[in-house]
Design an enzyme around this catalytic site. Structure first.
Site, PDB file in Angstrom:
ATOM      1  N   LYS A   1      22.731  27.533 -54.280  1.00 30.03           N
ATOM      2  CA  LYS A   1      23.000  26.563 -52.835  1.00 30.03           C
ATOM      3  C   LYS A   1      23.358  25.320 -53.394  1.00 30.03           C
ATOM      4  CE  LYS A   1      22.713  27.483 -48.515  1.00 30.03           C
ATOM      5  NZ  LYS A   1      22.988  28.599 -47.900  1.00 30.03           N
TER       6      LYS A   1
ATOM      7  N   GLY B   1      20.392  28.668 -29.308  1.00 33.46           N
ATOM      8  CA  GLY B   1      21.434  28.064 -30.249  1.00 33.46           C
ATOM      9  C   GLY B   1      22.951  29.102 -29.844  1.00 33.46           C
ATOM     10  N   LEU B   2      23.887  28.516 -29.666  1.00 27.62           N
ATOM     11  CA  LEU B   2      25.012  29.132 -29.609  1.00 27.62           C
ATOM     12  C   LEU B   2      26.173  28.545 -30.124  1.00 27.62           C
ATOM     13  CD1 LEU B   2      25.066  29.697 -25.575  1.00 27.62           C
ATOM     14  CD2 LEU B   2      24.163  31.332 -27.177  1.00 27.62           C
ATOM     15  N   GLY B   3      25.890  28.503 -31.646  1.00 27.56           N
ATOM     16  CA  GLY B   3      26.881  28.311 -32.286  1.00 27.56           C
ATOM     17  C   GLY B   3      27.660  29.310 -32.573  1.00 27.56           C
ATOM     18  N   SER B   4      28.772  29.503 -33.534  1.00 19.85           N
ATOM     19  CA  SER B   4      29.502  30.407 -33.889  1.00 19.85           C
ATOM     20  C   SER B   4      28.770  31.888 -34.109  1.00 19.85           C
ATOM     21  CB  SER B   4      30.510  30.094 -35.031  1.00 19.85           C
ATOM     22  OG  SER B   4      29.680  30.023 -36.294  1.00 19.85           O
ATOM     23  N   VAL B   5      27.854  31.937 -34.713  1.00 19.29           N
ATOM     24  CA  VAL B   5      26.934  33.076 -34.825  1.00 19.29           C
ATOM     25  C   VAL B   5      26.364  33.384 -33.572  1.00 19.29           C
ATOM     26  CG1 VAL B   5      25.255  34.182 -36.190  1.00 19.29           C
ATOM     27  CG2 VAL B   5      26.898  32.818 -37.265  1.00 19.29           C
ATOM     28  N   GLY B   6      25.528  32.505 -32.902  1.00 15.62           N
ATOM     29  CA  GLY B   6      24.759  32.931 -31.778  1.00 15.62           C
ATOM     30  C   GLY B   6      25.752  33.339 -30.602  1.00 15.62           C
ATOM     31  N   TYR B   7      26.557  32.489 -30.412  1.00  8.79           N
ATOM     32  CA  TYR B   7      27.495  32.983 -29.437  1.00  8.79           C
ATOM     33  C   TYR B   7      28.157  34.408 -29.402  1.00  8.79           C
ATOM     34  CZ  TYR B   7      30.711  32.270 -25.163  1.00  8.79           C
ATOM     35  OH  TYR B   7      31.083  32.500 -24.211  1.00  8.79           O
TER      36      TYR B   7
END
Length: 374
Positions: A89, A193-199
């Site tokens: 990382k 959480g509705l980021g790109s993955v959550g959405y």
């Protein structure tokens, strides 16, 4: 640009130090770059893991803690994802909205190149496809690059939709274990959480007939969710933990499963996309004690790393698998996340372990059996 490989004596003061192979500090005065690259373990192959940019309140000490924890987690994630890759990382100190520049990202690319292939980077929190393109001008050890215009079958691009699909398959595996059915129809999923993955995850669930209660700090994305997924309910971030439902899906920041939130949960399953969902390992036990089935985060959210791994192997002309390196084959690999979760939950049940500990044991049995690969 100056490089400094931190000594084991120095790193041993950090609880997350686990005999990491390399932790390199990078300082570039010309661009303002201060960063750390952590390579935890290369027993299965070169270390793959994303590049995060974050304004760490505790400065370099917090950044070191993060890179130690995250790089170790990638070793476990890649092992259980069935990838011939180790764990690494990188973290950049700074605000990605105000301090990121193309020159800084190119300097980070040179830092990645300095490890001569021991570490392969990709986008992460605070970085983007465009940042990977900048880094890619200075190193070949970067993935998550732009897809050719209009080509939806190629390997590459933003891995977030693939991550969401893997989480969806993992949720179905948990539902199968808890409710003896593959279907999420009629289940109530609580999404933080509705980021790109959550959405994208919500879109999968809504399409299959699940009801949704969601939260996010951005009113615009909540309005969009309500408009595009009729029936979706919205609550404030501090209300989300106490919503009664079937599944709680953390898709935001880490450490959201903690001493304060575990007693609030009114669900039977915790399964979501966020990294490092448990504040400490004891919260794995706490969830089990409450009869809540926890799906280990680094297993369920491995779709993105599978996607960028296939991209890397295709671009370098090295295929470690028996099947061809195509997008369809890659998506079949991601579908296998559900089968891996089946095995973990079965092991947890037969050995009387919480699922997180069962997953760790399975991962360790894979990468600890190998010697470091050059």
């Amino acid at each position: 640009m100056a490089y400094d490989d931190l000594s084991p004596e120095f790193l041993s003061a950090f609880p997350d130090y686990d005999g990491h192979e390399t932790v390199r500090k990078i300082v570039d005065a010309d661009t303002g770059l201060t960063a750390f690259i952590g390579v935890h373990n290369r027993a299965l192959g070169p270390a793959l893991g994303g590049c995060r940019m974050y304004p760490y309140a505790g400065g370099e000490a917090d950044a070191i803690r993060d890179v130690l924890r995250l790089s170790r987690g990638m070793t476990y994630k890649n092992a259980l994802a069935g990838l011939p890759l180790g764990g690494g990382k990188s973290v950049i100190l700074g605000d990605p909205f105000t301090q990121k520049t193309p020159a800084l990202m190119r300097a980070m690319g040179r830092a990645v190149q300095s490890l001569e292939g021991h570490y392969i980077t990709a986008e992460d929190s605070g970085t983007s496809e465009a940042d990977m393109q900048e880094m890619g001008s200075e190193t070949s050890y970067v993935v998550g690059l732009h897809l050719p215009q209009g080509d939806t079958s190629a390997l590459g691009g933003n891995p977030s939709p693939v991550t969401a699909y893997g989480v969806y398959m993992g949720i179905k595996a948990a539902v199968r274990r808890k409710h003896n059915t593959d279907s999420v129809a009629g289940l109530h999923v609580v999404v933080q959480g509705l980021g790109s993955v959550g959405y994208a995850l919500c879109e999968y669930l809504h399409r299959d007939g699940a009801s949704l209660t969601v939260t996010d700090t951005r009113p615009s994305i909540l309005d969009r969710a309500v408009a595009e997924m009729p029936g979706t309910k919205v609550v404030t971030p501090d209300q989300i933990f106490a919503v009664e439902g079937d599944i709680f899906a953390p898709c935001a920041l880490g450490a959201q499963i903690n001493d304060e939130t575990v007693p609030q949960l009114r669900v039977g399953i915790v399964a979501g996309a966020a990294n490092n969902q448990l504040a400490t390992k004891q919260h794995d036990d706490m969830l089990a004690d409450r009869g809540i089935l926890y799906v280990p985060d680094y297993v369920i959210n491995a779709g993105g790393v599978i996607a960028v791994a296939y991209e890397y192997f295709a671009r370098t002309g090295r295929n470690p698998f028996t099947a061809p390196l195509t997008r369809d084959v890659m998506m079949d690999h991601v579908t296998g996340i559900g089968r891996t979760i089946d095995k973990i939950l079965a092991l947890a049940e037969t050995q009387g372990l919480p699922p997180g500990r069962a997953a760790d044991r399975m991962a360790e049995s894979i990468f600890m059996a190998e010697k470091i690969r050059a």
